[in-house]
Structures are given as C-alpha cells and as structure tokens.
Design an enzyme around this catalytic site. Structure first.
Site, PDB file in Angstrom:
ATOM      1  N   ASN A 174     -10.722  -3.085  -6.036  1.00 49.74           N
ATOM      2  CA  ASN A 174      -9.975  -2.075  -6.797  1.00 49.74           C
ATOM      3  C   ASN A 174     -10.606  -1.766  -8.162  1.00 49.74           C
ATOM      4  O   ASN A 174     -10.261  -0.768  -8.792  1.00 49.74           O
ATOM      5  CB  ASN A 174      -8.509  -2.488  -7.008  1.00 49.74           C
ATOM      6  CG  ASN A 174      -7.664  -2.371  -5.756  1.00 49.74           C
ATOM      7  OD1 ASN A 174      -6.677  -3.088  -5.585  1.00 49.74           O
ATOM      8  ND2 ASN A 174      -8.011  -1.464  -4.864  1.00 49.74           N
TER       9      ASN A 174
ATOM     10  N   ASP B  21       0.833  -1.201   0.000  1.00 47.64           N
ATOM     11  CA  ASP B  21       0.000   0.000   0.000  1.00 47.64           C
ATOM     12  C   ASP B  21       0.872   1.257   0.000  1.00 47.64           C
ATOM     13  O   ASP B  21       1.955   1.258   0.583  1.00 47.64           O
ATOM     14  CB  ASP B  21      -0.905  -0.028   1.255  1.00 47.64           C
ATOM     15  CG  ASP B  21      -2.081   0.925   1.116  1.00 47.64           C
ATOM     16  OD1 ASP B  21      -2.329   1.438   0.003  1.00 47.64           O
ATOM     17  OD2 ASP B  21      -2.760   1.157   2.129  1.00 47.64           O
TER      18      ASP B  21
HETATM   19  C1  FPP Z   1      -1.915   0.147  -3.335  1.00 48.74           C
HETATM   20  O1  FPP Z   1      -1.470   1.478  -3.293  1.00 48.74           O
HETATM   21  C2  FPP Z   1      -1.357  -0.523  -4.492  1.00 48.74           C
HETATM   22  C3  FPP Z   1      -2.085  -1.104  -5.482  1.00 48.74           C
HETATM   23  C4  FPP Z   1      -3.550  -1.141  -5.500  1.00 48.74           C
HETATM   24  C5  FPP Z   1      -1.411  -1.697  -6.637  1.00 48.74           C
HETATM   25  C6  FPP Z   1      -0.199  -2.554  -6.336  1.00 48.74           C
HETATM   26  C7  FPP Z   1       0.559  -2.663  -7.581  1.00 48.74           C
HETATM   27  C8  FPP Z   1       1.893  -2.670  -7.698  1.00 48.74           C
HETATM   28  C9  FPP Z   1       2.801  -2.657  -6.534  1.00 48.74           C
HETATM   29  C10 FPP Z   1       2.462  -2.622  -9.055  1.00 48.74           C
HETATM   30  C11 FPP Z   1       3.112  -3.806  -9.596  1.00 48.74           C
HETATM   31  C12 FPP Z   1       2.756  -5.114  -9.073  1.00 48.74           C
HETATM   32  C13 FPP Z   1       3.049  -6.261  -9.725  1.00 48.74           C
HETATM   33  C14 FPP Z   1       2.838  -7.548  -9.061  1.00 48.74           C
HETATM   34  C15 FPP Z   1       3.570  -6.266 -11.075  1.00 48.74           C
HETATM   35  P1  FPP Z   1      -2.551   2.633  -3.438  1.00 48.74           P
HETATM   36  O2  FPP Z   1      -2.707   2.943  -4.880  1.00 48.74           O
HETATM   37  O3  FPP Z   1      -3.801   2.244  -2.732  1.00 48.74           O
HETATM   38  O4  FPP Z   1      -1.811   3.794  -2.700  1.00 48.74           O
HETATM   39  P2  FPP Z   1      -2.471   4.913  -1.777  1.00 48.74           P
HETATM   40  O5  FPP Z   1      -3.055   4.210  -0.577  1.00 48.74           O
HETATM   41  O6  FPP Z   1      -1.302   5.766  -1.418  1.00 48.74           O
HETATM   42  O7  FPP Z   1      -3.498   5.621  -2.613  1.00 48.74           O
END
Ligand code: FPP
Length: 246
Positions: free
Chosen positions: A69, A21
C-alpha cells in the site's frame, strides 16, 4: 462499555482475520474522496471489534495497511497513517476497559515516529486484556515475515527448525508479542477473491469467505453470516470426511 449478550459457544476462541476491502469504491460511489471511505471504514472496524468481542472471538486480525500500500498516492497514505494514529488513541481506553489486548503486527521501521509511539502506548495500556486479542496489521507482508523468520532460524542455526519453532520466529518477525496460532476463518470484503500477501502461513487451513459488501457497510449481520457459513463447513485438515472415516 460494550454491552454483552452471552458469547455464541461456537465462536468462542476462534481466530478470525479480515481483509477490509472496498473503502475507496464506497467513497467513489458517493462522489466523496477515497479518504472518506477510510474514515467510514474505521467506524466499521469499531462495530466489528464490538461484535467479535460479544461473540467471544479469541483473536481478530485486521489487514489495515499492506506493505504494497506504500505505492498509493502520498496524500492517501498520509491520511491513512493519521487515521490509524487517531483511531488507536481513541480506542485504547475502550479496549482496555473491555479486556481487549491490542497489538500491531508488521514492520515498524518505516512508520512515522508519532505512530510508533501511539502503537507502543496502546499496546502497553491494553496488555492486560484477556477477553480478546485485536491485531491490526500495518506495513504488513506475509512473504516478508516468512523470509525474515527463515533468516532468523538460519542465523540461530536452530536445531529445532520445525513448524512450532518457525511459527514463533514468524510472530517475532512481525512484532507480534505472542504467536496466536492459525487463522480459523478469513473474511475478505469488497468482492475480490485473493489473499493479497496476508497471513499466508497462518491461513494454511483457514476457511475462506469472500463477501461482496464494501468494508464501510460491513456490520454485525455480515459477521454473523460469515460465521454461519464457517460453521457449516467441514474442516478436515487433510483427513477423510467424517462420514467416510466412520
Ligand atoms: C482497502 O480498501 C482498505 C485499506 C487499504 C485501508 C483499511 C483501513 C481502514 C479500514 C481504516 C481504519 C483502520 C483502522 C485499523 C484504524 P481500498 O482502499 O483498497 O478500497 P477499493 O478497493 O475500493 O479501492
């Protein structure tokens, strides 16, 4: 080739799960679009996989995209799905060369056909891996997995509706080819302290570590720190503390 120091005996064979996250906040803090945070997050995935492999971790399960998501803006969802496809294609050879079996858990039916093909190709090309199992959760919901597993057992009128049978049905429900068992250590980055529908059954006795670090900044030291914390916990599984039990 991942250069190898000796695995840390304490961490050999562990199942570590990570809720990655903080990508969005990482990008926003730099006045960049959120998708840049995800791109940087993919670099952190690579670093983490390499380090976990060096430590001898048995299974690493990463929460890349929850079923909730889909509610994000279409542009962000599309960018994420493209990033998964690209990363899978880029990492397959390295996983294969380093004995890492890559598997994707979650629903497949709502993913674009191109991504479904990339997943199948990556799983096939790395299936021989025995050093570590890397599981990426995409369109994953633990609650949905539990409901599907229960429905499956009910349909089969299984005479063995016990926990091992349920765990197997659960793995099948989310396309996991094997039941890798319970999570030992669950790490969540980004400062929030919740499970967000991730591996609810498998985390029944997991040790939980919540870190303030945003996922794109997560590195080998953070994983070492979380493991150090884990190794200082006494896992009792409902029994008495060792000192009291004698
Ligand atoms: C949460 O951060 C992250 C995600 C929903 C996406 C995770 C994806 C990756 C780490 C990219 C690559 C992964 C692979 C396996 C290729 P958020 O967007 O909720 O962040 P925030 O809480 O700061 O808004």
């Amino acid at each position: 080739m991942i250069t190898s120091t000796l695995p840390t005996p304490d961490s050999v064979g562990l199942h570590i799960a990570i809720i990655m996250d903080g990508n969005g906040r990482w990008a926003t803090a730099r006045a960049r679009p959120r998708t840049m945070g995800h791109v940087e997050g993919a670099r952190a995935v690579r670093r983490t996989v390499e380090h976990a492999r060096r430590l001898g971790v048995g299974t690493l399960t990463l929460y890349a995209f929850s079923s909730d998501n889909w509610q994000r803006p279409k542009a962000e969802v599309d960018a994420l799905l493209r990033l998964f496809r690209r990363t899978l294609a880029e990492e397959t050879d390295r996983c294969s060369a380093n004995g890492i079996a890559l598997q994707v858990i979650g629903r497949r039916d709502r993913l674009p056909a191109t991504l479904r093909r990339a997943i199948a190709d990556a799983e096939r090309a790395t299936a021989h891996g025995r050093a570590m199992c890397l599981r990426i959760a995409v369109d994953y919901s633990a609650r949905e997995a539990i409901v599907r597993a229960a429905a499956q057992l009910a349909r089969e009128r299984s005479p063995r509706a016990d926990q091992p049978a349920f765990a197997r049905a659960l793995a099948t429900a989310m396309h996991a080819s094997v039941n890798v068992g319970d999570v030992d250590l669950l790490i969540r980055t980004g400062g929030e302290q919740r499970l967000s529908d991730f591996l609810l059954w498998e985390c029944a006795y997991a040790e939980l570590v919540f870190l303030p670090v945003l996922w794109p900044d997560f590195d080998a030291d953070d994983l070492d720190q979380a493991l150090c914390d884990f190794h200082h916990r006494e896992r009792r599984f409902g029994a008495l503390p060792r000192a009291v039990a004698g």
